[in-house]
Design a protein around this motif. Sequence first.
Motif, PDB file in Angstrom:
ATOM      1  N   GLN A 189      42.038  64.382  17.801  1.00 27.63           N
ATOM      2  CA  GLN A 189      42.029  63.142  17.668  1.00 27.63           C
ATOM      3  C   GLN A 189      41.710  62.157  19.012  1.00 27.63           C
ATOM      4  OE1 GLN A 189      42.586  60.510  15.528  1.00 27.63           O
ATOM      5  NE2 GLN A 189      42.306  62.226  14.008  1.00 27.63           N
ATOM      6  N   GLY A 190      41.666  62.905  20.244  1.00 28.50           N
ATOM      7  CA  GLY A 190      41.312  62.322  21.211  1.00 28.50           C
ATOM      8  C   GLY A 190      39.849  61.825  21.314  1.00 28.50           C
ATOM      9  N   ALA A 234      43.217  57.598  24.595  1.00 25.95           N
ATOM     10  CA  ALA A 234      42.241  58.295  23.825  1.00 25.95           C
ATOM     11  C   ALA A 234      41.331  59.154  24.682  1.00 25.95           C
ATOM     12  CB  ALA A 234      41.448  57.200  22.890  1.00 25.95           C
ATOM     13  N   ALA A 235      40.885  58.390  25.537  1.00 23.44           N
ATOM     14  CA  ALA A 235      39.975  58.963  26.731  1.00 23.44           C
ATOM     15  C   ALA A 235      40.567  59.951  27.525  1.00 23.44           C
ATOM     16  CB  ALA A 235      39.318  58.055  27.699  1.00 23.44           C
ATOM     17  N   SER A 236      41.890  59.938  27.741  1.00 27.93           N
ATOM     18  CA  SER A 236      42.529  61.152  28.419  1.00 27.93           C
ATOM     19  C   SER A 236      42.570  62.536  27.523  1.00 27.93           C
ATOM     20  CB  SER A 236      43.855  60.761  28.731  1.00 27.93           C
ATOM     21  OG  SER A 236      44.675  61.486  29.241  1.00 27.93           O
ATOM     22  N   ASN A 237      42.936  62.170  26.330  1.00 25.82           N
ATOM     23  CA  ASN A 237      43.206  63.083  25.215  1.00 25.82           C
ATOM     24  C   ASN A 237      41.894  63.925  25.173  1.00 25.82           C
ATOM     25  OD1 ASN A 237      45.726  62.542  24.868  1.00 25.82           O
ATOM     26  ND2 ASN A 237      45.687  61.519  23.057  1.00 25.82           N
ATOM     27  N   ALA A 238      40.915  62.996  25.094  1.00 25.50           N
ATOM     28  CA  ALA A 238      39.434  63.598  24.805  1.00 25.50           C
ATOM     29  C   ALA A 238      39.251  64.517  25.720  1.00 25.50           C
ATOM     30  CB  ALA A 238      38.351  62.647  24.603  1.00 25.50           C
ATOM     31  N   ASN A 255      32.243  58.909  28.374  1.00 24.92           N
ATOM     32  CA  ASN A 255      32.137  60.103  28.719  1.00 24.92           C
ATOM     33  C   ASN A 255      30.764  60.750  27.688  1.00 24.92           C
ATOM     34  OD1 ASN A 255      32.367  63.074  28.531  1.00 24.92           O
ATOM     35  ND2 ASN A 255      34.511  63.086  27.962  1.00 24.92           N
ATOM     36  N   PRO A 256      29.821  61.525  28.379  1.00 29.67           N
ATOM     37  CA  PRO A 256      28.671  61.919  27.697  1.00 29.67           C
ATOM     38  C   PRO A 256      28.986  62.864  26.651  1.00 29.67           C
ATOM     39  CG  PRO A 256      28.330  61.909  30.217  1.00 29.67           C
ATOM     40  CD  PRO A 256      29.887  61.631  29.993  1.00 29.67           C
ATOM     41  N   ALA A 257      29.787  63.519  26.818  1.00 26.63           N
ATOM     42  CA  ALA A 257      30.112  64.618  25.828  1.00 26.63           C
ATOM     43  C   ALA A 257      31.035  63.986  24.416  1.00 26.63           C
ATOM     44  CB  ALA A 257      31.185  65.748  26.354  1.00 26.63           C
ATOM     45  N   VAL A 258      31.128  62.744  24.607  1.00 30.46           N
ATOM     46  CA  VAL A 258      31.668  61.963  23.302  1.00 30.46           C
ATOM     47  C   VAL A 258      31.141  60.756  23.390  1.00 30.46           C
ATOM     48  CG1 VAL A 258      33.934  61.175  22.246  1.00 30.46           C
ATOM     49  CG2 VAL A 258      34.215  62.946  24.138  1.00 30.46           C
ATOM     50  N   PRO A 259      30.045  60.704  22.583  1.00 29.99           N
ATOM     51  CA  PRO A 259      28.726  59.618  22.666  1.00 29.99           C
ATOM     52  C   PRO A 259      29.733  58.664  21.636  1.00 29.99           C
ATOM     53  CG  PRO A 259      28.108  61.364  21.312  1.00 29.99           C
ATOM     54  CD  PRO A 259      29.124  61.945  22.215  1.00 29.99           C
TER      55      PRO A 259
END
Length: 683
Positions: free
Chosen positions: A546-547, A309-313, A590-594
Amino acid sequence: MTDAVNPLLTPSALPYALPDYAAIRPEHYLPAFHAAFAEHLAEIRRITMVRSMPTFENTMVPLEHAGAMLERVAHAFYTVSSADATEEIQAIDEELAPLMAAHDDAVRLDAQLYWRVKVLHEQLDELELDGESRYLVQRHFREMAHAGAGLDDDAKSRLTALNQQLSTLTTTFEKNLLADTNDLAVLFDSADELDGLADGELSAAARAATERGHDGAFLISLPLFTGHPYLASLTNRDSRRRVMEASRSRGARGNANDNRAVLTEIAALRAERAALLGYPSHAAYVTADETAGTPEAVFDLLHRLAPAAASNARAEQEALQAIVDETEDEPFALEAHDWAFYTEKVRTAKYDIDTAALRPWFGAERVLQDGVFYAATQLYGVTFTERADLVAYHPDARVFEVHNASGSALGLYVLDLYTRDTKRGGAWMNPIVSQSALRGTAPVVVNNLNVAKPGDGQPTLLTLDEVTTLFHEFGHALHGLFATVNYPHFAGTNVFRDFVEFPSQVNEMWILWAEVLDNYARHYETGEALDSGVVERLRATEAFNQGHDTSEYLAAAWLDQAWHRVDVETQIDEVAAFEAEALAEIGLDNPAVPTRYASTYFAHVFSGGYSAGYYSYIWSEVLDADTVEWFRDNGGLTRENGDRFRARLLGVGGSKDPLAAYRDFRGRDAEIAPLLKRRGLGG
């Protein structure tokens, strides 16, 4: 006040025993609770004073009859305290919280009652009981033991004190969150600052501002989760920033509504209680009586999903940054408040879909009648008739009578769609009356959402996310309506926490199902159907972003686990530092994905019933994705399929082990592959 003038002290004479909210006043609640507490304890005493040895008939049957008044009063009150919590109702809730905790303990920890249930449990194989009755003995014994009924008196005394402290603190957390959410609603002076919003959204913001005494301004209220639906549309970057910053600062501003000290004390007390009950952590205590079984099982699932998930994000973030670099005169580093806006640009470029532009096809009434209700009718044969003669707890709450295909009466469904300052954030279902053959009661359930109410004369147009929420919550409502059990202990959604989201998630599948979508997705002015090309592109976007979505959810689930894996020796002083360390541990920092919920506004776990259980959404989604595959393989929206799902899963309520019920429905255990495919997480 005399008993005669308190409408809560006797069963309601209204259809389906709907509480007579027109007659109920706030001052009725506390006297009714005190009377109901006394009656319930007297009922328990009558069971424990029986001189003969325990039998199912002299112990379990009266135990299931006991507490009917308390359940009636509690359902009526807690429906209001969640959806219309005026200052008077909040004060009652605060006073009531420790009283309710003490009463619950007085029953669950009663040594004589526990002895009687334990004797029956030990003799279970010798008793000639039907499946539901046998399971009733097993669950009462397990729940009482899990609650601490087997502890000595000193330990029980400490446990009761802890439970009362926790009930007060969780009520305080909710009160603080509601107040801070209202205080932090973002006021804009000009419509120019809200460029990108639709007319209905601007109308709702203007109405909200006027109701707060700011004529001519625009007020954006905050949802429960970190982001905001409007972030996808607002062209003004500073406006997006203001909304996101307000959302993320809730409960952490150093004011009277600061929740940091409250939640750290909650976590510490839960850890102490777990240790008292013989568990290394609150997470271990909670999962021991869920389908997961252990926190290690949860740990394994979250860690299996998080890296992908983190990689996709990160890949999605790179694509969004490229859009910023290409389209902005002065490029900037993408931040959390930019994600939704540029995601829509990517979606438009890749799929030619602008989800904000779809709102005219999602008129709320049409979605309800021709989408949500229609799908239920096609699957289960049930019909819905509005009962304007029945008054709910608020003028916005609408009452519908539900009938089976045979014409027989089933129950009532209440829908409370709109947001207001007195309603807690998020969306939920709860029972107002629980079904039970033993007690002769039929179900009354309510769905609450927080859709912004437009100005007078303006249509209510939903976002795709709000359509999803309505279908999701209605899945819970169907579970509550369809569960047909003898004993109230198993009514409705009284199932394991990490199973309860399963039926609601399954109901989301009908949103984009061709027959259903074509029936409800009609332009609110012209009646024009949503273009088939748009529909196909919508379906193609189901795995889009979905990431991000999986990462923000998993981050919240992991944060919940982190708070509740701490042992009794651990002291946490800095909430932000604890959060940062926990998210780094699982690689979701990841700060962009709180995280979908930061700790100070994580109501699910610090004031709701999901403590150490927020993982249940993804846990249940394994079953959900596997079930969606079954429906697709077996013809989809048919009465045969609906009747099977109703009879073998929704209809059993909590009267059967949920995984056994799933095997009965599916013919095997659930497989994880459909979930991995749906979430774009590989095999």
